[in-house]
Design a protein around this motif. Structure first.
Motif, PDB file in Angstrom:
ATOM      1  N   ILE A  78      -6.617 -52.363  -0.204  1.00 17.97           N
ATOM      2  CA  ILE A  78      -7.034 -51.645  -1.582  1.00 17.97           C
ATOM      3  C   ILE A  78      -7.351 -50.255  -1.103  1.00 17.97           C
ATOM      4  CG2 ILE A  78      -8.885 -51.520  -3.188  1.00 17.97           C
ATOM      5  CD1 ILE A  78      -8.714 -54.583  -3.351  1.00 17.97           C
ATOM      6  N   VAL A  79      -8.456 -50.257  -0.025  1.00 17.45           N
ATOM      7  CA  VAL A  79      -8.977 -48.869   0.555  1.00 17.45           C
ATOM      8  C   VAL A  79      -8.030 -47.992   0.939  1.00 17.45           C
ATOM      9  CG1 VAL A  79     -10.365 -47.845   2.097  1.00 17.45           C
ATOM     10  CG2 VAL A  79     -11.346 -49.936   1.103  1.00 17.45           C
ATOM     11  N   SER A  80      -7.083 -48.547   1.786  1.00 18.67           N
ATOM     12  CA  SER A  80      -6.095 -48.016   2.279  1.00 18.67           C
ATOM     13  C   SER A  80      -5.173 -47.227   1.453  1.00 18.67           C
ATOM     14  CB  SER A  80      -5.165 -48.425   3.500  1.00 18.67           C
ATOM     15  OG  SER A  80      -6.035 -49.079   4.176  1.00 18.67           O
ATOM     16  N   MET A  81      -4.700 -48.051   0.333  1.00 19.29           N
ATOM     17  CA  MET A  81      -3.713 -47.459  -0.742  1.00 19.29           C
ATOM     18  C   MET A  81      -4.282 -46.691  -1.684  1.00 19.29           C
ATOM     19  SD  MET A  81      -0.948 -50.529  -1.622  1.00 19.29           S
ATOM     20  CE  MET A  81      -2.144 -52.192  -1.562  1.00 19.29           C
ATOM     21  N   VAL A  82      -5.685 -46.568  -2.130  1.00 18.54           N
ATOM     22  CA  VAL A  82      -6.433 -45.833  -2.772  1.00 18.54           C
ATOM     23  C   VAL A  82      -6.602 -44.573  -2.154  1.00 18.54           C
ATOM     24  CG1 VAL A  82      -8.611 -45.299  -3.622  1.00 18.54           C
ATOM     25  CG2 VAL A  82      -7.724 -47.417  -4.320  1.00 18.54           C
ATOM     26  N   THR A  83      -6.894 -44.550  -0.817  1.00 15.27           N
ATOM     27  CA  THR A  83      -7.097 -43.472  -0.225  1.00 15.27           C
ATOM     28  C   THR A  83      -5.957 -42.611  -0.034  1.00 15.27           C
ATOM     29  OG1 THR A  83      -8.811 -44.209   1.183  1.00 15.27           O
ATOM     30  CG2 THR A  83      -8.041 -42.528   2.067  1.00 15.27           C
ATOM     31  N   ALA A  84      -4.717 -43.217   0.076  1.00 19.68           N
ATOM     32  CA  ALA A  84      -3.338 -42.602   0.314  1.00 19.68           C
ATOM     33  C   ALA A  84      -2.894 -41.864  -0.742  1.00 19.68           C
ATOM     34  CB  ALA A  84      -2.364 -43.687   0.910  1.00 19.68           C
ATOM     35  N   VAL A  85      -3.003 -42.595  -1.950  1.00 22.00           N
ATOM     36  CA  VAL A  85      -2.551 -41.868  -3.273  1.00 22.00           C
ATOM     37  C   VAL A  85      -3.473 -40.992  -3.549  1.00 22.00           C
ATOM     38  CG1 VAL A  85      -2.822 -42.642  -5.594  1.00 22.00           C
ATOM     39  CG2 VAL A  85      -1.774 -44.240  -4.043  1.00 22.00           C
ATOM     40  N   VAL A  86      -4.940 -40.888  -3.334  1.00 22.75           N
ATOM     41  CA  VAL A  86      -5.792 -39.836  -3.646  1.00 22.75           C
ATOM     42  C   VAL A  86      -5.420 -38.710  -2.784  1.00 22.75           C
ATOM     43  CG1 VAL A  86      -8.165 -39.008  -3.741  1.00 22.75           C
ATOM     44  CG2 VAL A  86      -7.449 -41.131  -4.585  1.00 22.75           C
ATOM     45  N   VAL A  87      -5.273 -38.926  -1.646  1.00 20.80           N
ATOM     46  CA  VAL A  87      -4.969 -37.720  -0.439  1.00 20.80           C
ATOM     47  C   VAL A  87      -3.676 -36.947  -0.769  1.00 20.80           C
ATOM     48  CG1 VAL A  87      -4.433 -37.049   1.933  1.00 20.80           C
ATOM     49  CG2 VAL A  87      -6.430 -38.543   1.413  1.00 20.80           C
ATOM     50  N   VAL A  88      -2.622 -37.975  -1.133  1.00 23.34           N
ATOM     51  CA  VAL A  88      -1.399 -37.454  -1.524  1.00 23.34           C
ATOM     52  C   VAL A  88      -1.337 -36.531  -2.532  1.00 23.34           C
ATOM     53  CG1 VAL A  88       0.988 -38.165  -2.301  1.00 23.34           C
ATOM     54  CG2 VAL A  88       0.151 -39.277  -0.337  1.00 23.34           C
ATOM     55  N   THR A  89      -2.050 -36.928  -3.622  1.00 22.91           N
ATOM     56  CA  THR A  89      -1.918 -36.184  -5.014  1.00 22.91           C
ATOM     57  C   THR A  89      -2.757 -35.197  -5.246  1.00 22.91           C
ATOM     58  OG1 THR A  89      -3.229 -37.997  -5.844  1.00 22.91           O
ATOM     59  CG2 THR A  89      -0.969 -37.988  -6.646  1.00 22.91           C
ATOM     60  N   VAL A  90      -4.146 -35.480  -4.589  1.00 22.78           N
ATOM     61  CA  VAL A  90      -5.028 -34.260  -5.001  1.00 22.78           C
ATOM     62  C   VAL A  90      -5.742 -33.863  -3.677  1.00 22.78           C
ATOM     63  CG1 VAL A  90      -5.533 -34.844  -7.457  1.00 22.78           C
ATOM     64  CG2 VAL A  90      -6.875 -35.945  -5.579  1.00 22.78           C
ATOM     65  N   GLY A  91      -5.613 -34.601  -2.613  1.00 29.58           N
ATOM     66  CA  GLY A  91      -6.574 -34.134  -1.417  1.00 29.58           C
ATOM     67  C   GLY A  91      -7.752 -35.118  -1.218  1.00 29.58           C
ATOM     68  N   MET A  92      -8.266 -34.807  -0.373  1.00 26.32           N
ATOM     69  CA  MET A  92      -9.458 -36.003  -0.145  1.00 26.32           C
ATOM     70  C   MET A  92     -10.525 -35.119  -0.538  1.00 26.32           C
ATOM     71  SD  MET A  92     -10.973 -35.931   3.667  1.00 26.32           S
ATOM     72  CE  MET A  92     -12.937 -35.321   4.152  1.00 26.32           C
ATOM     73  N   ILE A  93     -11.366 -36.155  -1.233  1.00 26.57           N
ATOM     74  CA  ILE A  93     -12.592 -35.889  -1.808  1.00 26.57           C
ATOM     75  C   ILE A  93     -13.909 -36.468  -0.863  1.00 26.57           C
ATOM     76  CG2 ILE A  93     -14.043 -35.856  -3.851  1.00 26.57           C
ATOM     77  CD1 ILE A  93     -11.519 -36.856  -5.216  1.00 26.57           C
ATOM     78  N   PRO A  94     -14.263 -35.534  -0.101  1.00 30.50           N
ATOM     79  CA  PRO A  94     -15.153 -36.223   0.908  1.00 30.50           C
ATOM     80  C   PRO A  94     -16.698 -36.656   0.333  1.00 30.50           C
ATOM     81  CG  PRO A  94     -15.380 -33.748   0.938  1.00 30.50           C
ATOM     82  CD  PRO A  94     -14.246 -34.196  -0.010  1.00 30.50           C
ATOM     83  N   PHE A  95     -17.280 -37.749   0.895  1.00 26.68           N
ATOM     84  CA  PHE A  95     -18.582 -38.152   0.483  1.00 26.68           C
ATOM     85  C   PHE A  95     -18.763 -38.810  -0.853  1.00 26.68           C
ATOM     86  CE2 PHE A  95     -19.983 -34.718   3.544  1.00 26.68           C
ATOM     87  CZ  PHE A  95     -20.373 -35.574   4.282  1.00 26.68           C
ATOM     88  N   LEU A  96     -17.697 -38.736  -1.633  1.00 27.60           N
ATOM     89  CA  LEU A  96     -17.881 -39.391  -3.022  1.00 27.60           C
ATOM     90  C   LEU A  96     -18.061 -40.776  -2.758  1.00 27.60           C
ATOM     91  CD1 LEU A  96     -17.271 -39.536  -6.020  1.00 27.60           C
ATOM     92  CD2 LEU A  96     -15.069 -40.051  -5.728  1.00 27.60           C
ATOM     93  N   GLY A  97     -17.315 -41.528  -1.961  1.00 22.64           N
ATOM     94  CA  GLY A  97     -17.448 -43.077  -1.663  1.00 22.64           C
ATOM     95  C   GLY A  97     -18.809 -43.454  -0.939  1.00 22.64           C
ATOM     96  N   LEU A  98     -19.575 -42.255  -0.514  1.00 18.28           N
ATOM     97  CA  LEU A  98     -21.013 -42.476  -0.087  1.00 18.28           C
ATOM     98  C   LEU A  98     -21.967 -42.422  -1.109  1.00 18.28           C
ATOM     99  CD1 LEU A  98     -21.867 -43.050   2.712  1.00 18.28           C
ATOM    100  CD2 LEU A  98     -22.456 -40.683   2.711  1.00 18.28           C
ATOM    101  N   ILE A  99     -21.835 -41.252  -1.764  1.00 18.67           N
ATOM    102  CA  ILE A  99     -22.933 -41.036  -2.659  1.00 18.67           C
ATOM    103  C   ILE A  99     -23.216 -42.156  -3.872  1.00 18.67           C
ATOM    104  CG2 ILE A  99     -23.988 -39.531  -4.437  1.00 18.67           C
ATOM    105  CD1 ILE A  99     -22.254 -37.287  -2.947  1.00 18.67           C
ATOM    106  N   ILE A 100     -21.921 -42.396  -4.450  1.00 19.97           N
ATOM    107  CA  ILE A 100     -21.906 -43.351  -5.778  1.00 19.97           C
ATOM    108  C   ILE A 100     -22.332 -44.664  -5.296  1.00 19.97           C
ATOM    109  CG2 ILE A 100     -20.763 -43.831  -7.572  1.00 19.97           C
ATOM    110  CD1 ILE A 100     -21.466 -40.887  -7.752  1.00 19.97           C
ATOM    111  N   PRO A 101     -21.602 -45.278  -4.468  1.00 20.72           N
ATOM    112  CA  PRO A 101     -22.067 -46.662  -3.960  1.00 20.72           C
ATOM    113  C   PRO A 101     -23.519 -46.878  -3.750  1.00 20.72           C
ATOM    114  CG  PRO A 101     -19.901 -46.224  -3.006  1.00 20.72           C
ATOM    115  CD  PRO A 101     -20.345 -44.796  -3.452  1.00 20.72           C
ATOM    116  N   ASN A 102     -24.212 -45.744  -3.196  1.00 19.50           N
ATOM    117  CA  ASN A 102     -25.482 -45.940  -2.566  1.00 19.50           C
ATOM    118  C   ASN A 102     -26.394 -45.767  -3.727  1.00 19.50           C
ATOM    119  OD1 ASN A 102     -26.181 -46.343   0.293  1.00 19.50           O
ATOM    120  ND2 ASN A 102     -24.321 -45.074   0.356  1.00 19.50           N
TER     121      ASN A 102
END
Lengths: 327, 251
Positions: free
Chosen positions: A236-260
């Protein structure tokens, strides 16, 4: 920290969730082209076209990418059993980028979905390597884990940069590594619905990921297969990341801030908290994108930059916070 | 009955458990004692399929723990390890509810909820039920994990150092509670214990390990003897009978 009654502890979250429709509407009307209620129903139909081709796709893309990356971050934290891990501190994003670069070098004609598939495969390999390394660290200090991930990401990124430099693709590399929604148009973001589907799958397996977050012994004791949960989470993590990176590029820290933030308020029973993670992720990305569009108006600051600034500050807060829970 | 047959485990060149064969009777409390590094925890982990064994096999009521499906075993045998290093931030009630996972998976039933409340009550955890685990003291957290294991409602319950982090009052309360689980509910309780006096006072059967092997086993009366314990722990130990209890003095 005794909790007040249940209703109050969720109040800030409910407020955030309520703001999302407002943010979405705002996102439709913020931009250089004049789109407003009056021009929308004007005679030339230009504003309507901008709305349909650019603004609505952009808003949908923001919501899907934000929700997906926040959920991916939560899952990574459960699998790595560390609060500071997310796809951009675990080598996942860098591996996905290397994957896209590889496709662009060897088979540039492949359709986007195939590129995303290759990126996902690379992401999975990189993240598995990360998990294998941290399992071998004898004293799993909580700060060592993200450091290892960031270093691993750095090494992979160096390889990407080397080849991108040799083959004159540094500019494309820049596009994948810095999230930017300004290029989102109808027909160029639909891949993100895959991320949405994976978010739903993650929710269905939420209890398993919570169990995995309690450790492999705990998981085995109640009769679940830890490796299988890790494999599902990695996919799940790999596919979501790949799809996001391919379409809009990486969004850093998002997966850090919100879950915390969600974990601090609601805990980690993912069956309960994952919908909030997704909602807040979407809202946070929407808000950052709107800020990026307004701050240098009429120019745009890429969302990767805005989130990066907010995220670094938050990361420091997490590290320096008193009575930081030693995970 | 748990039948352990020629079980061996090595880490590199160091053999931690050396071809142990042992039968743990059904019912009552069995305590495994021995000095550090005797292989007690490793043996317990292999019995509960948390750790693969290099050789030999373990049968729990005839079920081979390495080949039986994990979710089937989860209804027969539960294990609580000593380091419950956790990341997931759960409330006590959420944690205890995971004990029902083997029965209802992702859909907790009304019956499950009753089990959870009963386990919470059994360990006096009702006032803490909605608190997060990281807001509790070490002893309270330990009780929450034990409540989860009881909630799992298995015939066999294995505990690795259940008295860790507990003060005197809570340690003896915990042992009385395990005694009740054995006497009233017919559970088979297997413990790894450091404190040989707790083992002496509360067990039906004691297994003493040394250097990866079973050095001695029997009733507390048989094991709690000067010549037996001194050999196992390699330190001078005196035994005193105090009000029907055999107490080791080694200070």
């Amino acid at each position: 920290m005794p909790r007040a009654s249940k209703d109050w502890s969720q109040a800030p979250l409910v407020l955030c969730a309520l703001s999302i429709p407002l943010l979405s509407v705002a996102s439709l009307f913020v931009g250089v082209s004049d789109v407003s209620f009056s021009t929308l129903f004007g005679s030339d139909g230009r504003a309507l076209q901008v709305l349909l081709i650019s603004r609505i796709p952009r808003t949908i893309a923001l919501v899907l990418a934000g929700a997906g990356m926040a959920v991916a971050g939560t899952i990574m934290q459960m699998l790595a059993r560390n609060r500071f891990v997310e796809p951009s501190t675990a080598g996942t994003v860098e591996s996905a980028t290397l994957g896209i670069l590889t496709v662009m070098l060897f088979a540039p004609g492949l359709p986007v979905i195939a590129k995303a598939a290759v990126a996902a495969t690379f992401a999975m390999a990189g993240t598995s390597l990360f998990l294998a390394i941290i399992r071998r660290i004898p004293l799993r200090s909580i700060l060592l884990v993200p450091l290892v991930g960031i270093m691993l990401g750095g090494v992979i990124n160096a390889v990407s940069t080397f080849f991108a430099y040799r083959f004159d693709m540094l500019q494309s590399l820049g596009a994948w590594t810095s999230g930017d929604f300004s290029g989102v148009l109808r027909g160029r973001y639909e891949l993100l619905w895959i991320s949405f589907a994976l978010t739903v799958v993650a929710y269905m397996a939420a209890r398993r990921f919570t169990v995995a977050g309690m450790g492999d012994d705990f998981t085995t004791n109640i009769g679940l297969n830890y490796r299988r949960i890790v494999a599902l989470g990695l996919a799940i993590v790999s596919m979501v990341t790949a799809v996001v990176v391919v379409t809009v590029g990486m969004i850093p820290f998002l997966g850090l801030i919100i879950p915390n933030v969600v974990s601090m308020m609601l805990g980690d029973n993912l069956k309960r908290s994952l919908p909030w993670v997704a909602t807040l992720g979407a809202g946070f990305v929407l808000a950052c994108d709107i800020v990026g569009r307004l701050i240098l108006y009429p120019y745009e600051v890429p969302i990767g930059t805005v989130v990066g600034v907010v995220g670094s500050v938050f990361f420091l807060y997490l590290l320096l916070r008193k009575n930081a829970r030693v995970a | 009955m748990i039948e352990i047959n020629d079980v061996q485990k090595a880490y590199g060149d160091a053999i931690v458990v050396k071809g142990v064969s042992l039968a743990l009777p059904k019912g009552g409390i069995t305590s495994i004692i021995g000095p550090n590094g005797a292989g007690k925890s490793t043996l317990l982990s292999m019995i509960s399929r948390l750790l693969p064994m290099d050789r030999g096999r373990v049968l729990v009521d005839g079920l081979d723990v390495t080949t039986t499906k994990s979710d089937v075993l989860a209804k027969r045998l539960s294990i609580l390890r000593q380091d419950n290093h956790m990341t997931a931030r759960l409330t006590v009630r959420d944690l205890v509810a995971f004990g029902r996972y083997p029965y209802s998976h992702d859909r907790p039933t009304v019956e499950d909820r009753a089990h959870v409340e009963k386990a919470l009550g059994f360990l006096d955890l009702e006032p803490l039920a909605d608190r997060f685990l990281d807001e509790l003291s070490g002893g309270q957290r330990q009780r929450a994990f034990v409540a989860m294991v009881l909630c799992q409602d298995t015939d066999y319950a294995l505990f690795d150092e259940p008295l860790n982090n507990l003060d005197m009052r809570h340690a003896s309360a915990m042992m009385r509670l395990l005694r009740r689980a054995a006497d009233e509910f017919g559970k088979t309780v297997v413990l790894v214990l450091h404190d040989i006096n707790f083992a002496s006072c509360y067990s039906d059967h004691i297994v003493a390990m040394r250097a990866g092997e079973v050095a001695f086993q029997g009733t507390p009366e048989a094991v709690m003897r000067k010549e037996v314990l001194t050999g196992i722990f390699e330190t001078e130990i005196d035994i005193h009978d105090i009000e029907d209890r055999r107490i080791a003095v080694f200070y």
